[in-house]
Write a protein that holds these residues in place. Structure first.
Motif, PDB file in Angstrom:
ATOM      1  N   ALA A  97      47.500 -27.807 -52.548  1.00 47.22           N
ATOM      2  CA  ALA A  97      46.542 -28.920 -52.586  1.00 47.22           C
ATOM      3  C   ALA A  97      46.870 -29.946 -51.501  1.00 47.22           C
ATOM      4  O   ALA A  97      45.979 -30.446 -50.818  1.00 47.22           O
ATOM      5  N   GLU A  98      48.137 -30.241 -51.330  1.00 44.57           N
ATOM      6  CA  GLU A  98      48.531 -31.213 -50.298  1.00 44.57           C
ATOM      7  C   GLU A  98      48.254 -30.650 -48.904  1.00 44.57           C
ATOM      8  O   GLU A  98      47.768 -31.358 -48.028  1.00 44.57           O
ATOM      9  N   ARG A  99      48.530 -29.385 -48.707  1.00 47.05           N
ATOM     10  CA  ARG A  99      48.284 -28.767 -47.395  1.00 47.05           C
ATOM     11  C   ARG A  99      46.797 -28.722 -47.062  1.00 47.05           C
ATOM     12  O   ARG A  99      46.420 -28.733 -45.891  1.00 47.05           O
ATOM     13  N   ALA A 100      45.959 -28.687 -48.088  1.00 49.50           N
ATOM     14  CA  ALA A 100      44.507 -28.659 -47.855  1.00 49.50           C
ATOM     15  C   ALA A 100      44.010 -29.963 -47.235  1.00 49.50           C
ATOM     16  O   ALA A 100      42.909 -30.016 -46.695  1.00 49.50           O
ATOM     17  N   LEU A 101      44.824 -31.005 -47.289  1.00 52.28           N
ATOM     18  CA  LEU A 101      44.443 -32.285 -46.709  1.00 52.28           C
ATOM     19  C   LEU A 101      44.806 -32.393 -45.231  1.00 52.28           C
ATOM     20  O   LEU A 101      44.563 -33.413 -44.601  1.00 52.28           O
ATOM     21  N   LEU A 102      45.360 -31.338 -44.682  1.00 50.55           N
ATOM     22  CA  LEU A 102      45.736 -31.335 -43.278  1.00 50.55           C
ATOM     23  C   LEU A 102      44.589 -30.818 -42.417  1.00 50.55           C
ATOM     24  O   LEU A 102      43.865 -29.912 -42.816  1.00 50.55           O
ATOM     25  N   ILE A 103      44.439 -31.404 -41.250  1.00 51.21           N
ATOM     26  CA  ILE A 103      43.439 -30.975 -40.270  1.00 51.21           C
ATOM     27  C   ILE A 103      44.194 -30.116 -39.257  1.00 51.21           C
ATOM     28  O   ILE A 103      45.053 -30.637 -38.538  1.00 51.21           O
ATOM     29  N   ASN A 119      42.309 -37.642 -30.644  1.00 51.49           N
ATOM     30  CA  ASN A 119      43.197 -38.318 -29.687  1.00 51.49           C
ATOM     31  C   ASN A 119      44.676 -38.256 -30.064  1.00 51.49           C
ATOM     32  O   ASN A 119      45.507 -38.795 -29.359  1.00 51.49           O
ATOM     33  N   ARG A 120      45.021 -37.634 -31.198  1.00 52.91           N
ATOM     34  CA  ARG A 120      46.424 -37.496 -31.626  1.00 52.91           C
ATOM     35  C   ARG A 120      46.594 -36.175 -32.365  1.00 52.91           C
ATOM     36  O   ARG A 120      46.740 -36.147 -33.577  1.00 52.91           O
ATOM     37  N   PRO A 121      46.552 -35.088 -31.651  1.00 54.05           N
ATOM     38  CA  PRO A 121      46.603 -33.794 -32.317  1.00 54.05           C
ATOM     39  C   PRO A 121      47.912 -33.516 -33.050  1.00 54.05           C
ATOM     40  O   PRO A 121      47.989 -32.575 -33.825  1.00 54.05           O
ATOM     41  N   TRP A 122      48.936 -34.326 -32.834  1.00 53.74           N
ATOM     42  CA  TRP A 122      50.212 -34.113 -33.510  1.00 53.74           C
ATOM     43  C   TRP A 122      50.207 -34.685 -34.932  1.00 53.74           C
ATOM     44  O   TRP A 122      51.077 -34.363 -35.719  1.00 53.74           O
ATOM     45  N   TYR A 123      49.230 -35.523 -35.287  1.00 52.41           N
ATOM     46  CA  TYR A 123      49.078 -36.004 -36.667  1.00 52.41           C
ATOM     47  C   TYR A 123      48.000 -35.169 -37.338  1.00 52.41           C
ATOM     48  O   TYR A 123      46.882 -35.079 -36.844  1.00 52.41           O
ATOM     49  N   HIS A 124      48.341 -34.584 -38.460  1.00 53.57           N
ATOM     50  CA  HIS A 124      47.427 -33.648 -39.108  1.00 53.57           C
ATOM     51  C   HIS A 124      46.878 -34.126 -40.449  1.00 53.57           C
ATOM     52  O   HIS A 124      45.921 -33.551 -40.946  1.00 53.57           O
ATOM     53  N   HIS A 125      47.458 -35.157 -41.041  1.00 47.17           N
ATOM     54  CA  HIS A 125      47.012 -35.566 -42.375  1.00 47.17           C
ATOM     55  C   HIS A 125      45.715 -36.358 -42.275  1.00 47.17           C
ATOM     56  O   HIS A 125      45.611 -37.308 -41.516  1.00 47.17           O
ATOM     57  N   SER A 126      44.724 -35.938 -43.058  1.00 51.73           N
ATOM     58  CA  SER A 126      43.399 -36.555 -42.961  1.00 51.73           C
ATOM     59  C   SER A 126      43.259 -37.834 -43.769  1.00 51.73           C
ATOM     60  O   SER A 126      42.328 -38.595 -43.552  1.00 51.73           O
ATOM     61  N   ILE A 127      44.180 -38.090 -44.672  1.00 54.67           N
ATOM     62  CA  ILE A 127      44.058 -39.277 -45.534  1.00 54.67           C
ATOM     63  C   ILE A 127      44.931 -40.420 -45.035  1.00 54.67           C
ATOM     64  O   ILE A 127      44.515 -41.574 -45.047  1.00 54.67           O
ATOM     65  N   TYR A 128      46.136 -40.133 -44.607  1.00 50.41           N
ATOM     66  CA  TYR A 128      47.055 -41.174 -44.140  1.00 50.41           C
ATOM     67  C   TYR A 128      47.646 -40.785 -42.794  1.00 50.41           C
ATOM     68  O   TYR A 128      48.037 -39.635 -42.598  1.00 50.41           O
ATOM     69  N   ALA A 129      47.734 -41.739 -41.891  1.00 49.33           N
ATOM     70  CA  ALA A 129      48.402 -41.522 -40.603  1.00 49.33           C
ATOM     71  C   ALA A 129      48.706 -42.887 -39.999  1.00 49.33           C
ATOM     72  O   ALA A 129      48.044 -43.877 -40.317  1.00 49.33           O
ATOM     73  N   VAL A 146      44.132 -45.463 -43.523  1.00 48.73           N
ATOM     74  CA  VAL A 146      43.586 -44.473 -44.452  1.00 48.73           C
ATOM     75  C   VAL A 146      42.348 -43.840 -43.844  1.00 48.73           C
ATOM     76  O   VAL A 146      41.635 -44.470 -43.061  1.00 48.73           O
ATOM     77  N   ILE A 147      42.112 -42.590 -44.201  1.00 48.21           N
ATOM     78  CA  ILE A 147      41.086 -41.745 -43.577  1.00 48.21           C
ATOM     79  C   ILE A 147      40.918 -42.132 -42.095  1.00 48.21           C
ATOM     80  O   ILE A 147      39.875 -42.601 -41.666  1.00 48.21           O
ATOM     81  N   PRO A 148      41.997 -41.904 -41.339  1.00 53.27           N
ATOM     82  CA  PRO A 148      42.053 -42.420 -39.969  1.00 53.27           C
ATOM     83  C   PRO A 148      40.948 -41.922 -39.044  1.00 53.27           C
ATOM     84  O   PRO A 148      40.452 -42.695 -38.218  1.00 53.27           O
ATOM     85  N   GLY A 149      40.556 -40.676 -39.149  1.00 59.21           N
ATOM     86  CA  GLY A 149      39.495 -40.177 -38.262  1.00 59.21           C
ATOM     87  C   GLY A 149      38.211 -40.952 -38.438  1.00 59.21           C
ATOM     88  O   GLY A 149      37.505 -41.247 -37.475  1.00 59.21           O
ATOM     89  N   VAL A 150      37.917 -41.322 -39.664  1.00 60.70           N
ATOM     90  CA  VAL A 150      36.692 -42.061 -39.965  1.00 60.70           C
ATOM     91  C   VAL A 150      36.836 -43.526 -39.582  1.00 60.70           C
ATOM     92  O   VAL A 150      36.011 -44.074 -38.844  1.00 60.70           O
TER      93      VAL A 150
END
Length: 137
Positions: free
Chosen positions: A78-84, A90-100, A111-115
Motif C-alpha cells: 500500500a505504501e509503495r503504491a503511493l510512489l510515482i 523537475n525532481r525525478p529522484w523524489y518518488h512519493h506522491s503525498i509528501y516530499a 503535501v501532494i507536491p506535484g499538484v
C-alpha cells in the motif's frame, strides 16, 4: 516498529489526511484558476476509497492476524503504491506522491507536491499530477 508484529500503519487516518490535502489544493486551485480549475473528482474518489479500505484494514490489524507476514506485506504494498515511478516533476529522484521536500521550501515538506507546486507556478495540474491515489492499482 522493529518489535511490532504488525506494522503500525493507519491508512484510515492517512486517507482522511489525503482528503484534507486534496480539499485544500482544490480550494487553492479554484482561487487561482476560477472556472478553469482542474477537476479533482477522481482524486477525491480514490482518496475516499483508500480511507474506506484503510478503515477495514485497521480493524484487521487490531485483531492481530494469524499471518502477520502477509499483513505486513500488504501494508508495504500500500505504501509503495503511493510512489510515482518516474518521480516528481523537475525532481525525478523524489518518488512519493503525498509528501516530499518542497521544490521552493528547502527541506520543508509539501503535501501532494506535484499538484500544489503546479498550482503555485500557476500551471493547471494535469490529471496525472493529482496524486498516486488517483491511480488504481
Amino acid at each position: 516498529m522493529a518489535d511490532a508484529d504488525v506494522l503500525p500503519y493507519n491508512y484510515d487516518d492517512y486517507g482522511k489526511e489525503i482528503l484534507a490535502y486534496l480539499d485544500a489544493a482544490r480550494s487553492k486551485a479554484q482561487e487561482k484558476f476560477a472556472d478553469k480549475a482542474p477537476d479533482f473528482g477522481a482524486a477525491f474518489e480514490a482518496a475516499r476509497h483508500m480511507q474506506e479500505a484503510g478503515a477495514k484494514l485497521l480493524q484487521k490489524q487490531r485483531k492481530l492476524p494469524s499471518s502477520s507476514e502477509r499483513m505486513n506485506a500488504k501494508l508495504r504494498e500500500a505504501e509503495r503504491a503511493l510512489l510515482i515511478p518516474e518521480g516528481l516533476p523537475n525532481r525525478p529522484w523524489y518518488h512519493h506522491s503525498i509528501y516530499a521536500p518542497g521544490q521552493y521550501t528547502g527541506y520543508a515538506a509539501v503535501v501532494i507536491p506535484g499538484v500544489n507546486e503546479a498550482i503555485d507556478r500557476a500551471i493547471s495540474p494535469s490529471p496525472s499530477d493529482k496524486s498516486a491515489c488517483s491511480r488504481r492499482r
